[in-house]
Design a protein around this motif. Structure first.
Motif, short mmCIF file in Angstrom:
data_model
loop_
_atom_site.label_atom_id
_atom_site.label_comp_id
_atom_site.label_asym_id
_atom_site.label_seq_id
_atom_site.Cartn_x
_atom_site.Cartn_y
_atom_site.Cartn_z
N SER A 117 47.83 39.35 44.67
CA SER A 117 46.87 40.34 43.75
C SER A 117 47.58 41.49 42.85
O SER A 117 46.95 42.39 42.48
CB SER A 117 45.63 40.83 44.53
OG SER A 117 46.49 41.71 45.64
N THR A 151 43.21 34.97 42.57
CA THR A 151 43.75 35.78 43.95
C THR A 151 43.19 34.90 45.11
O THR A 151 42.07 34.31 44.61
CB THR A 151 43.26 37.04 44.02
OG1 THR A 151 41.80 37.25 43.88
CG2 THR A 151 43.84 37.95 43.18
N THR A 158 44.19 36.74 37.76
CA THR A 158 45.53 37.41 37.54
C THR A 158 46.10 36.54 36.49
O THR A 158 46.07 35.60 35.99
CB THR A 158 46.33 37.09 39.02
OG1 THR A 158 46.29 35.73 39.30
CG2 THR A 158 45.74 37.96 39.90
#
Ligand code: ADP
Ligand code: ASP
Ligand code: MG
Length: 473
Positions: A117, A151, A158
């Motif tokens: 993350s 994530t 992301t």
């Protein structure tokens, strides 16, 4: 014949074709990519396309965010930047459908690219391309938006870091057992130096992923560093080639034990380039207690916050104080987070203070057998010293020798080193002023130099191995 590799990769195999932003900058580029995919399929291969955002789209999106806020949240920025690749994917699908193909678009998340993350430079933790496999089995052409993932927890979008579509392509190639990962770009292969800056740079036919790794780490942006690491780890051959012309480009082969090509491809004995990057900074952790776990604790703190340490040098401990200084080179954008997390950990680690030096440059020579060719190191250091470049740190590995210098002198350093090693030389074999041509000829596929190096060995700086104290200032 479509290509050099089409005799060696069995029909029916998966070929991952990644098209960079420079190749998709306009509608003509989109059409070229579609034709390329269709032709590859006509030759009996299954194609998975991975796309980057068109031209400068990612920069433009970043600028837009900056106009809206001085400090956008990284997760929001990822949500924004990831849209550029979706546009390319949809346009490519439109073009492919017109060619009678059955394209299906996938976001990184749909394609199964799972990441940690760390927004803005997420690392891939898993690839689960089940939906891509199903699509291929149906005879479709999956088009995957590169540069993005999601994530595991929270399924938030992301991005993988600038240039990260290369990594998407290689990661999918590995997960799908592809025969090859093709990187289509605006140059026709990997050159000994950036051909846009150095017109005399030469194209390299084949090189090992080990050498490419060092090359990428030294600022050769034609391939994303982490994509080369990934390809090497998973044994994926990469073909860097032009999306404009059909000729073969540069093959990057992972290790000698894996030979996916029937035609023997001989590695060049020495393939060398010269690279320079100036987007780094130096942080010095002063007075680190000389205890076995100090370094590990420093790194733990940095790695937990996602700071990428590029170089580390620990100076010899002061006999009286039992403390030493640790110099770290980190990407310039990581300086603030590095200083913040280190500052917060000062009490627990027990170091005395922190210093930092803004932008530093890293100039390097890449090749093979560097450690076993002390001449290369001598010439490199001598050249920098003759050019009046202050050297902060020196790194020597089997495949590169690099020096950290002030950012303001990087250009001079790079020019001097290029000249010394004959990469994009004005006149091949010409030594820098004042040095006689030497009997010593160091010839590689792409590099040659010939100076008298015997005198150098006697110079005080070259006597004995350099200690951390000598090379750290
Ligand atoms: P893409 O948009 O396809 O991802 P990039 O801009 O990321 O393309 O990478 C291609 C560029 O890399 C080329 O235009 C070239 O200027 C640059 N480049 C830098 N070093 C090298 C090198 N050693 N060989 C080839 N290209 C290089
Ligand atoms: N579009 C992204 C970038 O510009 C990713 C890529 O091009 O690979 O960095
Ligand atoms: Mg790129």
């Amino acid at each position: 014949m479509l290509d050099e590799w089409d005799e060696t990769i069995p029909q029916g195999a998966v070929v991952v074709q990644k098209f960079g932003g420079s190749s998709l900058a306009d509608p003509a580029g989109i059409l070229r990519a579609a034709q390329r995919i269709a032709r590859t399929r006509e030759h009996g291969y299954k194609v998975v396309a991975v796309v980057s955002a068109m031209g400068d789209t990612t920069d433009e999106l970043g600028d837009l965010a900056a106009e809206v806020s001085a400090r956008p949240r990284p997760s929001d920025l990822d949500a924004l930047l990831s849209t550029g690749e979706l546009v390319s994917a949809a346009l490519l699908a439109i073009a492919l459908a017109d060619l009678g193909q059955a394209p299906v678009t996938f976001t990184g998340s749909m394609a199964g690219v799972i990441t940690d993350s760390v927004h803005g430079k997420a690392q891939i933790t898993d690839v689960r391309p089940d939906r891509i496999r199903t699509s291929l089995a149906r005879g479709e052409v999956p088009i995957v938006a590169g540069f993005q993932g999601r994530t595991k927890k929270g399924k938030k979008v992301t991005t993988l870091g600038r240039g990260g579509s290369d990594l998407t392509a290689v990661a999918l190639a590995a997960a799908l057992g592809a025969g090859i990962c093709e990187i289509y770009t605006d140059v026709d292969g990997v050159y000994t130096a950036d051909p846009r800056i150095v017109p005399k740079a030469r194209k390299i036919g084949v090189l090992s992923s080990e050498v490419m790794l060092e090359f990428a780490a030294s600022g050769c942006k034609v391939l994303h560093l982490r994509c080369v690491e990934y390809a090497r780890r998973f044994g994926i051959p990469i073909h860097v080639r032009s999306s404009f012309v059909p000729a073969p480009g540069t093959l990057i082969l992972p290790g000698l034990d894996r030979r996916p090509f029937r035609k023997p491809v001989r590695e060049q004995s020495v393939v060398t380039g010269v690279g320079g990057v100036n987007s780094a900074a130096k942080v010095i952790v002063v007075g680190v207690p000389d205890e076995p776990d100090s370094m590990a604790r420093l790194f733990q703190v940095l790695s937990r916050s996602g700071v990428n340490v590029q170089t580390i040098v620990q100076s010899a401990a002061n006999s009286g104080s039992r403390r030493s200084d640790v110099a770290l080179v980190v990407p310039a954008i990581d300086v603030s987070p590095a200083l913040a997390v280190l500052g917060a950990a000062q009490g627990t680690i027990g170091f005395e203070g922190l210093q930092h030096r803004g932008e530093v440059g890293r100039v390097s020579v890449t090749g093979v057998g560097m450690r076993s060719s002390p001449d290369v190191v001598c010439t490199f250091l001598w050249t920098l010293s003759e050019a009046g470049i202050d050297v902060d740190l020196v790194e020597i590995s089997e495949t590169y020798v690099a020096a950290i210098t002030g950012a303001e002198r990087l250009g001079d350093a790079e020019r001097a080193v290029r000249l010394a090693f004959g990469v994009a030389l004005v006149t091949e074999g010409t030594a820098p002023s004042g040095r006689p041509p030497a009997p010593h000829q160091f010839v590689g596929g792409d590099m040659r130099f010939g100076y008298d190096l015997r005198g150098l060995a006697a110079s005080p700086a070259m006597r004995g191995p350099l200690t951390a104290r000598q090379i750290t200032r």
